[in-house]
Structures are given as structure tokens and as C-alpha cells.
Design an enzyme around this catalytic site. Sequence first.
Site, PDB file in Angstrom:
ATOM      1  N   CYS A 132      41.584  37.897  34.768  1.00  0.00           N
ATOM      2  CA  CYS A 132      42.847  37.153  34.724  1.00  0.00           C
ATOM      3  C   CYS A 132      42.829  36.018  35.742  1.00  0.00           C
ATOM      4  O   CYS A 132      42.965  36.257  36.949  1.00  0.00           O
ATOM      5  CB  CYS A 132      44.014  38.107  35.001  1.00  0.00           C
ATOM      6  N   CYS A 135      46.182  35.514  37.621  1.00  0.00           N
ATOM      7  CA  CYS A 135      46.443  36.521  38.660  1.00  0.00           C
ATOM      8  C   CYS A 135      45.577  36.280  39.891  1.00  0.00           C
ATOM      9  O   CYS A 135      46.039  36.427  41.016  1.00  0.00           O
ATOM     10  CB  CYS A 135      46.137  37.934  38.151  1.00  0.00           C
ATOM     11  N   ASP A 136      44.309  35.951  39.692  1.00  0.00           N
ATOM     12  CA  ASP A 136      43.349  35.996  40.807  1.00  0.00           C
ATOM     13  C   ASP A 136      42.767  34.644  41.204  1.00  0.00           C
ATOM     14  O   ASP A 136      42.048  34.564  42.205  1.00  0.00           O
ATOM     15  CB  ASP A 136      42.177  36.937  40.431  1.00  0.00           C
TER      16      ASP A 136
END
Length: 308
Positions: A132, A135-136
Amino acid sequence: MEYDLVIIGGGPAGLTAGLYGARGGLKTLMVEMGMPGGQAANTDIIENYPGFPDGISGPELMQKFMEQAMRFDLEIAMGLVKEVDLKSDPKRVITDEGQYLAKTIIIASGARPRKLGVPGEEKFTGAGVSYCAVCDGAFFRNKKVVVVGGGDSALEEGIFLTKYASEVLIMHRREEFRAANVYQNRARENPKISFRLNSVIEEIVGQNKVEKIRYKNVQTGEISEEAVDGVFIFIGTEPNTEFLGGQVTMDERGYIITNDVMGCSLPGVFAAGDVRQKTLRQVSTAVGDGAVAAMSAERYLIESEQRG
Ligand code: NAP
């Protein structure tokens, strides 16, 4: 408590089915294991959902979906669905939090990222390996990352990662990309992106976090190493259908087979969105599926009542 309709999964398909079901006056529950929004909520910007000419962020669009469904009194329960009984009357949905009874069910449980299955992948998930970018990505500011895959996701997310990373290497197992031309062109024009084609990762290597990859050129067989800080894997998806225990007909990859009104192989059971066998998996097609599935559930309830 028995519901007219229980929807399993709260992505774009589930939320749309919830909106249609609740608005249509059905006592409707949507069961979701985490934050509603599904994979779309992990997408930075969605440019091909009509109505938003400048694009809209995935989390924002999903928030709007949820607000709209809640306006019509869609009930939402948190819980991971462990098991279902689709043949009983009423049907049963069993989660780690409780059990729900339903006259009709819509399966909108979506899909999850496919794993590469190479040494180091599991060990370094959360320590350099990610599925992701939204997200990261921010953990990789001024770092070098490799993105694996050749579809829309790999190229789109690779482009997104250039916001943070100093260098993005896109590694694909073939010469040709599967991704739409619009993403291929943007990636080629991006000075931070380079490509490693006909190549597959053999191993992700490091001490406590990702330090390098060992990869193979599939044409020459040559093995090389490349120092990277992160490995982002976008090699497609697998359907979340294990909890069904094979009660509805699926294809060989586990995607649910439906008819054109989203009906599954059992009466009163419908499927919508990415979990379904279909050719185009997008928010826009999930929305259409969700609407049709909810209307079909409503029709099924009316016909059942008429039959007595
Ligand atoms: P995808 O289209 O299935 O592409 C997966 C890619 O990963 C392919 O290039 C495939 O290579 C490669 N791959 C598969 N298994 C691999 C393995 N074991 N090792 C190395 N490479 C592997 O998946 P996706 O990109 O996640 O997209 C999924 C769906 O969402 C698609 O329908 C896509 O169009 C849609 N999507 C749309 C958008 C958009 O329109 N904005 C954005 C994201 C996703 P091969 O090409 O050699 O098979």
C-alpha cells in the site's frame, strides 16, 4: 434479530448496496472487518470516477460513500466474517463478534493483494515490504524503492511513490506492460522512475529491514543484486472468498460467478464488486454491481413474500 439484507464487505460495492438497500426500505446491515472503503480507501487519487473532474482522493471518496449510506440508516457492524450458512432459512453470517440472520445476502468482500511468495517477503512486511503506497509511501522519503508488477496498480502507485522516494525502480516480469497507456506514458516521462524488465525478485534481503533485492533476468538467467530501502508489491489481487466454504459457484481462481443481475448459484445470495468474476475492476463498476445486487435482493424478497 433478522435482517432483510446483510452485506458482507464495506468497499464501494458494499457501500452502494447498503445505500440502495437502506434507501429502499430494507432492514439492512453491512458487516465490515476494518475501516469501510476497501481497497479504494488505499488509493491516493481516483481520476476515473465520474463526477470529480479533478480527481478525488480514495479516502475522501469512500468517506462520502459512507456518509450517503448512513443518511439512509444503513447499520454497520464491525467483524471479520468467519463462516456463513447460505442454505439455511434464514441465512446466517458468523463473525468473530457475533452472528447475524438474513433473508438475503450480498457478498461484497472484495479482493486482497497477491503475495510474491519469495524469501524475505513475509519477514520484512512492515519493515520495508508493503502492499500500500498511500499507507507507507511517506516512510520512504528520499529513499530508493522497487515496485513490482506491470499492471495499472504498479504504474499508478510507482508514480505516486515519486512524491517521496528519490528513485523508483519498476520491476516487471515481461517486456510489455499490462497497464493502461496513460500510466505507461506518465511513468516514462517521470525522471525519478527507471525500469527493470524481464526480471523477477528471487529474494528480499536484510538484517532488520529491507536492504537489497536479489533478482533474476528471466531471459538470460543472470542473477543480480540491487540496494533498495523498500519493496512495493502490486502483482494483482486474490478474492476474499475462503469464508464461503465453496457454498456458491466460483471460478478456478476463487472469484464468484454471477448472472447479469448479480445472482449467485444459491437463491437469495448475490455478489458485487471485485469479488465477482468480471473483466473490469474499478470503483465505477463496483458501484453498478452494488446497485444491481441490492435491487435484485429487494425483488427476491417481494417474490418470496408473494410465494408466501
Ligand atoms: P493486474 O492488472 O492483474 O496486474 C498484475 C501485474 O502483476 C501484471 O503485470 C502481472 O504480470 C504481474 N504479476 C502477477 N503475478 C506476478 C508474480 N508472481 N510475479 C511478478 N509479477 C506478477 O493487477 P493490478 O494492477 O493490481 O490491477 C487489478 C485490477 O484493478 C485491474 O483490473 C486494473 O485495471 C484495476 N485498476 C485500475 C486502476 C485505474 O483504472 N485507475 C488502478 C489500479 C487498478 P503479467 O502482465 O506478466 O501477467
